[in-house]
Write an enzyme that holds these catalytic residues in place. Structure first.
Site, PDB file in Angstrom:
ATOM      1  CD  GLN A 234       1.127   2.270  -0.673  1.00 34.80           C
ATOM      2  OE1 GLN A 234       0.300   2.576  -1.510  1.00 34.80           O
ATOM      3  NE2 GLN A 234       1.286   1.037  -0.261  1.00 34.80           N
TER       4      GLN A 234
ATOM      5  CG  HIS B   6       0.658   8.236  -0.107  1.00 39.53           C
ATOM      6  ND1 HIS B   6      -0.063   7.054  -0.103  1.00 39.53           N
ATOM      7  CD2 HIS B   6       1.000   8.450  -1.400  1.00 39.53           C
ATOM      8  CE1 HIS B   6      -0.145   6.582  -1.345  1.00 39.53           C
ATOM      9  NE2 HIS B   6       0.486   7.401  -2.145  1.00 39.53           N
TER      10      HIS B   6
ATOM     11  CB  CYS C 241       2.268  31.574   4.996  1.00 42.87           C
ATOM     12  SG  CYS C 241       1.860  30.661   6.510  1.00 42.87           S
TER      13      CYS C 241
ATOM     14  N   GLY D 261       1.206  -5.554   3.767  1.00 38.78           N
ATOM     15  CA  GLY D 261      -0.091  -4.892   3.948  1.00 38.78           C
ATOM     16  C   GLY D 261      -0.411  -3.819   2.933  1.00 38.78           C
TER      17      GLY D 261
ATOM     18  CG  ASN E 228      -2.079  -8.568   1.989  1.00 36.69           C
ATOM     19  OD1 ASN E 228      -3.171  -8.916   2.426  1.00 36.69           O
ATOM     20  ND2 ASN E 228      -1.879  -7.376   1.440  1.00 36.69           N
TER      21      ASN E 228
ATOM     22  CB  ALA F 220       1.878  -7.106   9.263  1.00 36.40           C
TER      23      ALA F 220
HETATM   24  N1  APR Z   1      -1.453  -7.629   8.002  1.00 37.75           N
HETATM   25  C1  APR Z   1      -1.039  -7.443   6.727  1.00 37.75           C
HETATM   26  N2  APR Z   1      -1.840  -6.987   5.757  1.00 37.75           N
HETATM   27  C2  APR Z   1      -3.115  -6.713   6.072  1.00 37.75           C
HETATM   28  C3  APR Z   1      -3.622  -6.870   7.379  1.00 37.75           C
HETATM   29  C4  APR Z   1      -2.727  -7.359   8.375  1.00 37.75           C
HETATM   30  N3  APR Z   1      -3.101  -7.570   9.651  1.00 37.75           N
HETATM   31  N4  APR Z   1      -4.928  -6.504   7.378  1.00 37.75           N
HETATM   32  C5  APR Z   1      -5.221  -6.127   6.129  1.00 37.75           C
HETATM   33  N5  APR Z   1      -4.129  -6.250   5.331  1.00 37.75           N
HETATM   34  C6  APR Z   1      -3.998  -5.959   3.898  1.00 37.75           C
HETATM   35  C7  APR Z   1      -5.264  -6.075   3.082  1.00 37.75           C
HETATM   36  O1  APR Z   1      -5.452  -7.419   2.652  1.00 37.75           O
HETATM   37  C8  APR Z   1      -4.959  -5.145   1.912  1.00 37.75           C
HETATM   38  O2  APR Z   1      -4.311  -5.837   0.860  1.00 37.75           O
HETATM   39  O3  APR Z   1      -3.606  -4.607   3.783  1.00 37.75           O
HETATM   40  C9  APR Z   1      -4.004  -4.119   2.508  1.00 37.75           C
HETATM   41  C10 APR Z   1      -4.590  -2.743   2.704  1.00 37.75           C
HETATM   42  O4  APR Z   1      -4.932  -2.213   1.455  1.00 37.75           O
HETATM   43  P1  APR Z   1      -5.437  -0.696   1.287  1.00 37.75           P
HETATM   44  O5  APR Z   1      -6.497  -0.412   2.291  1.00 37.75           O
HETATM   45  O6  APR Z   1      -5.749  -0.485  -0.140  1.00 37.75           O
HETATM   46  O7  APR Z   1      -4.167   0.146   1.759  1.00 37.75           O
HETATM   47  P2  APR Z   1      -2.916   0.671   0.916  1.00 37.75           P
HETATM   48  O8  APR Z   1      -2.435  -0.356  -0.043  1.00 37.75           O
HETATM   49  O9  APR Z   1      -1.962   1.215   1.905  1.00 37.75           O
HETATM   50  O10 APR Z   1      -3.606   1.872   0.129  1.00 37.75           O
HETATM   51  C11 APR Z   1      -2.813   2.727  -0.604  1.00 37.75           C
HETATM   52  O11 APR Z   1      -4.670   4.243  -0.787  1.00 37.75           O
HETATM   53  O12 APR Z   1      -6.409   5.739  -0.210  1.00 37.75           O
HETATM   54  C12 APR Z   1      -5.070   5.549  -0.416  1.00 37.75           C
HETATM   55  O13 APR Z   1      -3.457   7.096   0.254  1.00 37.75           O
HETATM   56  C13 APR Z   1      -4.149   5.963   0.722  1.00 37.75           C
HETATM   57  O14 APR Z   1      -1.888   5.217   1.161  1.00 37.75           O
HETATM   58  C14 APR Z   1      -3.189   4.795   0.875  1.00 37.75           C
HETATM   59  C15 APR Z   1      -3.298   4.138  -0.489  1.00 37.75           C
END
Ligand code: APR
Length: 250
Positions: free
Chosen positions: A101, A119, A130, A188, A214, A233
């Protein structure tokens, strides 16, 4: 955690078609803040700047926010151990590919080849008139907002805004990968954004095992996960990788 790391290494070793599904959390250790949760981008900025209608009707204002969220610092960011391990696993045929994503290009920078950009990618700008594509590395943001040098049209980052459809080919490939994998490694991802968040459920419905990495619980944890490992991660993937290497050198 050791027992779960061992289970994860075993599941990866035994899988014949493992794929990764990644979200913002995999890039957190590269210094890119996630969207939600502690330090999340949407705690500081209003997500409306990524609403398609709002973006075009408040073009300059939206671009100012978008530039500071996505472009002012992204170029200094580098893949971390988690991106690098996934790229190595692909080379070793342990992993077939990645549905991401993320729009930060860090999987590609790490050397992953089969990356499905669900995404889109912030490294490209597309002209709304264009459809010409410009690479951000060749672009100098002198004036905000930017206009197409070819036709004067408005330029949009080539990633998916709220209210915008998922690129058809990316959706098709992600769907196909989710229906054919026998192991999906969710790293993540909060699972809060649709339709991306449907992919793990699709994998589960098609009898894939689900491994989640996560530090926090998500909408997937204990709902569809086979193994859920609480940790960052890079830390967790490095531990799993260490076990896989020991196993391979036996
Ligand atoms: N390692 C693994 N996971 C982690 C770490 C880490 N070091 N730090 C944070 N996280 C986890 C958080 O606990 C959370 O569950 O990563 C996740 C991030 O969640 P979001 O910020 O919601 O990101 P994502 O799931 O990618 O969001 C999806 O939302 O706004 C939109 O388009 C945007 O692609 C994005 C979509």
């Amino acid at each position: 955690m050791t027992k779960q790391i061992e289970e994860a290494a075993k599941a990866i070793k035994n899988a014949s078609h493992a794929i990764a599904f990644t979200g913002a959390g995999i890039s957190a250790e590269s210094g890119i803040p996630p969207f939600r949760g502690k330090g999340g981008i949407w705690n500081t900025y209003d997500p409306i700047v990524l609403d398609l209608d709002y973006f075009f009707s408040h073009y300059t204002k939206s671009w100012k926010a978008i530039k500071s969220i996505f472009y002012d610092f992204l170029e200094d960011k580098h893949p971390n151990a988690a991106h690098i391990i996934l790229a190595e696993w692909e080379k070793q045929s342990i992993l077939k590919g990645i549905i991401t994503q993320n729009i930060d290009n860090l999987h590609q920078d790490a050397g992953s080849l089969n990356v499905i950009e669900f995404h889109g990618n912030a490294q490209r700008l597309i002209c709304a008139d264009c459809a010409h594509i410009f690479e951000v590395r060749d672009w100098v943001f002198t004036e905000l907002a930017p206009y197409c040098p070819n036709c004067g049209g408005r330029l949009k980052p080539d990633f998916v805004f709220f209210g915008e459809a998922i690129p058809e080919q990316a959706y098709r490939k992600a769907y196909e990968a989710s229906t054919t994998c026998d192991l999906m490694i969710i790293i993540g991802a909060s699972g809060e954004v649709s339709p991306a968040n449907k992919m793990p459920q699709i994998a589960k419905n098609n009898h894939s095992a689900i491994l989640e990495i996560n530090p926090d619980s998500t909408l997937y944890t204990n709902q569809i996960t086979t193994i859920s490992i609480k940790g960052s991660a890079s830390e967790v993937l490095s531990e799993i990788n260490r076990l896989l290497n020991i196993e391979a050198n036996k």
